[in-house]
Design an enzyme around this catalytic site. Sequence first.
Site, mmCIF file in Angstrom:
data_model
loop_
_atom_site.group_PDB
_atom_site.id
_atom_site.type_symbol
_atom_site.label_atom_id
_atom_site.label_comp_id
_atom_site.label_asym_id
_atom_site.label_seq_id
_atom_site.Cartn_x
_atom_site.Cartn_y
_atom_site.Cartn_z
ATOM 1 N N GLU A 1 -27.005 17.209 1.514
ATOM 2 C CA GLU A 1 -28.209 18.027 1.635
ATOM 3 C C GLU A 1 -29.420 17.247 1.113
ATOM 4 O O GLU A 1 -29.403 16.717 0.002
ATOM 5 C CB GLU A 1 -27.993 19.294 0.790
ATOM 6 C CG GLU A 1 -29.141 20.275 0.818
ATOM 7 C CD GLU A 1 -28.829 21.558 0.039
ATOM 8 O OE1 GLU A 1 -27.776 21.623 -0.625
ATOM 9 O OE2 GLU A 1 -29.647 22.503 0.101
ATOM 10 N N LYS B 1 -31.797 25.367 6.764
ATOM 11 C CA LYS B 1 -30.944 26.197 5.902
ATOM 12 C C LYS B 1 -31.398 27.650 5.985
ATOM 13 O O LYS B 1 -32.586 27.948 5.828
ATOM 14 C CB LYS B 1 -31.082 25.677 4.471
ATOM 15 C CG LYS B 1 -30.106 26.240 3.467
ATOM 16 C CD LYS B 1 -30.309 25.507 2.121
ATOM 17 C CE LYS B 1 -29.306 25.906 1.073
ATOM 18 N NZ LYS B 1 -29.501 25.123 -0.177
ATOM 19 N N CYS C 1 -24.880 24.075 2.565
ATOM 20 C CA CYS C 1 -24.580 24.573 1.214
ATOM 21 C C CYS C 1 -24.525 26.102 1.119
ATOM 22 O O CYS C 1 -23.552 26.695 1.528
ATOM 23 C CB CYS C 1 -25.608 23.986 0.232
ATOM 24 S SG CYS C 1 -25.001 23.895 -1.478
#
Lengths: 555, 555
Positions: A43, A111, A147
């Site tokens: 990330e 994200k 994530c």
Amino acid sequence: MKLRLALAQVNPTVGDLAGNAAVVVKCAHQAQLAGAHIAIFPEMVLTGYPVEDLALRPSFQVASKSALESLARQINPQIVSIVGYLDHLAGRPQNMVAVIAGGEVKARYAKCHLPNYGVFDEYRNFVAGDSTLVVRIHGVDVGIAICEDLWIDGGITTQLAARKPGLVIVPNGSPFERAKDDVRLELVTRRAAQMNAPLAYLNMTGGQDDLVFDGDSIVVDKAGALIARAPQFEDGVMLVDVEVSTTTSKPDVIISESPVEIAQPLIPGIAQRLGDEEQMWKAIVAGLRDYVTKNGFTSVLLGLSGGIDSAVVAALAVDALGPEHVHAVAMPSKYSSEHSIADAQAMASATGLGFRVIEIQKMVDAFTGQVELSGLAEENVQARVRGTTLMGLSNQNGHLVLATGNKSELACGYSTLYGDAVGGYAPIKDIYKTDVWALARWRNRVAIEAGEVAPIPENSITKEPSAELRPDQKDSDSLPEYELLDRVLKAYVDEDLGHDALIAAGFDKELVIRVIGMVDRAEYKRRQYPPGTKVSQRAFGKDRRLPMTSKWREL
Amino acid sequence: MKLRLALAQVNPTVGDLAGNAAVVVKCAHQAQLAGAHIAIFPEMVLTGYPVEDLALRPSFQVASKSALESLARQINPQIVSIVGYLDHLAGRPQNMVAVIAGGEVKARYAKCHLPNYGVFDEYRNFVAGDSTLVVRIHGVDVGIAICEDLWIDGGITTQLAARKPGLVIVPNGSPFERAKDDVRLELVTRRAAQMNAPLAYLNMTGGQDDLVFDGDSIVVDKAGALIARAPQFEDGVMLVDVEVSTTTSKPDVIISESPVEIAQPLIPGIAQRLGDEEQMWKAIVAGLRDYVTKNGFTSVLLGLSGGIDSAVVAALAVDALGPEHVHAVAMPSKYSSEHSIADAQAMASATGLGFRVIEIQKMVDAFTGQVELSGLAEENVQARVRGTTLMGLSNQNGHLVLATGNKSELACGYSTLYGDAVGGYAPIKDIYKTDVWALARWRNRVAIEAGEVAPIPENSITKEPSAELRPDQKDSDSLPEYELLDRVLKAYVDEDLGHDALIAAGFDKELVIRVIGMVDRAEYKRRQYPPGTKVSQRAFGKDRRLPMTSKWREL
């Protein structure tokens, strides 16, 4: 069909766009040479992570985007690379992943679920994405999540599952917590089964400010069974051949349709999990090493009292930086025992760190001769003279000062502000005293088993703890026995149990009142910190932000 | 028909549930005696605001809810009271307002838009509400919104407008920023017109940690025209008769249908806005006073050098606490000018604060005799000896130490860690040097116009700034002229302009490079702060959270 994945478990540095890009280019190249079809990076690998409010700075947003375009041209064009970076949508920052192939960015994913609890402030720093991404690579429809996306039930992975991906790739910046590896594996297993697709979970390594990333990258098959797992706290590229489904859905972007064949299959490795003490030790070492080096220091300085806390910090620093970069000073006063200097000297001899002795009595006398000070005020002057001495040597020689306080004493306020609290980094501030002892015993045992000299003097481990700021002082004059104290602190500080809940958990009422009183008074004591400082236990996954002037009391 | 509103512009304390409840009970009672129909209290008045992570503590959630139930029984049953508090939805905290009447809670509204930028972390601490609330009071359909709800275009107030309320009430916890009063009035005017309803905007007062609330409560009619405005920085209850529409919609709750008549109409007051310097001065005084008193201190201590910064901090402290609660120490070294002591002495005589002189040369000599220190390391020892002296007196006598650094020098790193940076509160840390001078001149002018002695010695204002840590040292040896420096800092630090944007704004390239270099190096210097400290400019509305180990550079 099988695809060969390269999981680049690497350690980026926040803001070092050129350095991080170079790591990506190098790993992607190695991966391609090793026959990998997809190289996966952590990330926000390009900017480093977490970038905090840097995300909001327009010049940084522009620089990240432009570094990505340049990276796409430099990176090996034959491999597909999944690279995290900072983008912006009309000036509003986004935590994104780019899919790079053939010298250009083919697709982007933002994200969707932004964590904003504990150590995370992502709602502050990013705008959430709102849609899934599926890209076809060698005929396989690959879904991407970042994530926190994976942790949310009924969130974006549910939408992704509906698109029936043949493989799911998840870049992470997932901080180390004790025993988190079990939780991660369980999550990855569950999600793979839910999405009916193999899942590659890639996490970064290294320390960044007060966070530590432990790697622990994981690959599971579509039933959720573990195929490969990378070691914790080690940088490297893990290659894994994964059986993928080529039943096609409707991808957003087609990168390549051509199937591939793997001539020489790899035997996947499953690295063993580390024991509890080894995990803690390596986490602290990684955090300390990166804090020092990423901040441009080459050496550290600490006060070595002969006690357990400074001995463990010295051993950690030696493991992180090598003894030639660790400098220690014993600063005895008239209340110091003889064994204090002897034990500090023994530690220096065992490890080879730099060591000197500076007597502080003259400085202390100069203060007490000029200003009327008694009791605690006089005790504190000794600690502050030591702090000023360390800072003087730091200014003179460029060492970073390490503070040696542990979590038990900091939580209870058993520490002198601008005295033993002085330092740019406090390696064991998140470690309870009982764990400090456990770490010391573990580290010595490892040394002895390897036929090396145990770094920590046995006497520093077994002696009764004392601040030595007045005659015959013992920690137990001021604090409950650490074994008991630490259990109450864990429940009150880490688990947020209140007075009633602590008593319901079986703790003695008087003990609970005493400990809560100390912790709450310590909050007050922290008023004297430079403005802005809050109570924090970030490195081990918790961040507790309390108003300083709160009148709230459990009692 | 007219309703009489009582806007309680008060100063709650975080965590002091009993104390805050007592303020609510008292104000509601006074309001009822004065013929008011609705008493309005600030956002989260019962718990204080902001509660930060206290919101997450289960025992605090329970205590707030139970304090509200008890408050509902104590409060005057004849008046409708709008009271902010902390509630929870299955253990998840909510920022709520209760409508209390007849001894019980009749309705509740949860804040829908949670700010999570600048000084706000509400997404971290609360779960957002998702629906409007309209309650009928004396036949009038009253809509409620909380603070940020009002600022969002197309948000919950659009839904509220569709319900055609006859009156809108907005409790706030809106921190002071320079020139924010104009922005607030414009917003309130616009929203009232959009909702076609009169709007009562009530804000709190006082300091809480590093925020200051300025009151400035506002009432406008349904066209948005200003009817009444409360003075800034003053506690009190503002009574206003407001023409409301009784065209009914569909309320969620009916409290009373009976119309009211006002026998003796009130003439509304519109308090004058304060000038820029007076706003700043009062904000700092309020923040300082509440930090000291809410933290349980009764007196403060500072080093008085004869320079402008410590003189202004001393004058602020005298205004906040009275001269008998302010203690100052002059701590001359061999590099101090004669005028330094004379000017410090003049300040003490003019204001009546406690004053003493402590020579520091012996302490400094004790250090330099024991440890080899030169250059900057030697300069810093002087500042740290002063810091240790102040902390010794603080420990001995219980005073809170004030740090006297200004924003210009802190931004550039022109300050000694654990030296002049020592202190529990730094009143002018958010004030640029040029504003420090402006404040000094303004405060003296006010005194002279009132026939009082000017508190700040003229010589402290006009002398050339110097740290006096080496012979003939001047600030201008190390920094650009403050007039110019402050303009660059405002653009770089407050407005986040990067290198290119600064040059495009007309600043000289070399100057820009020099200032950016200093500010970025100062970030490094802050590494040495106790772990956890970040750069912060909260009191004046900005909070800049930057990673410490970032390698990002503008240059």
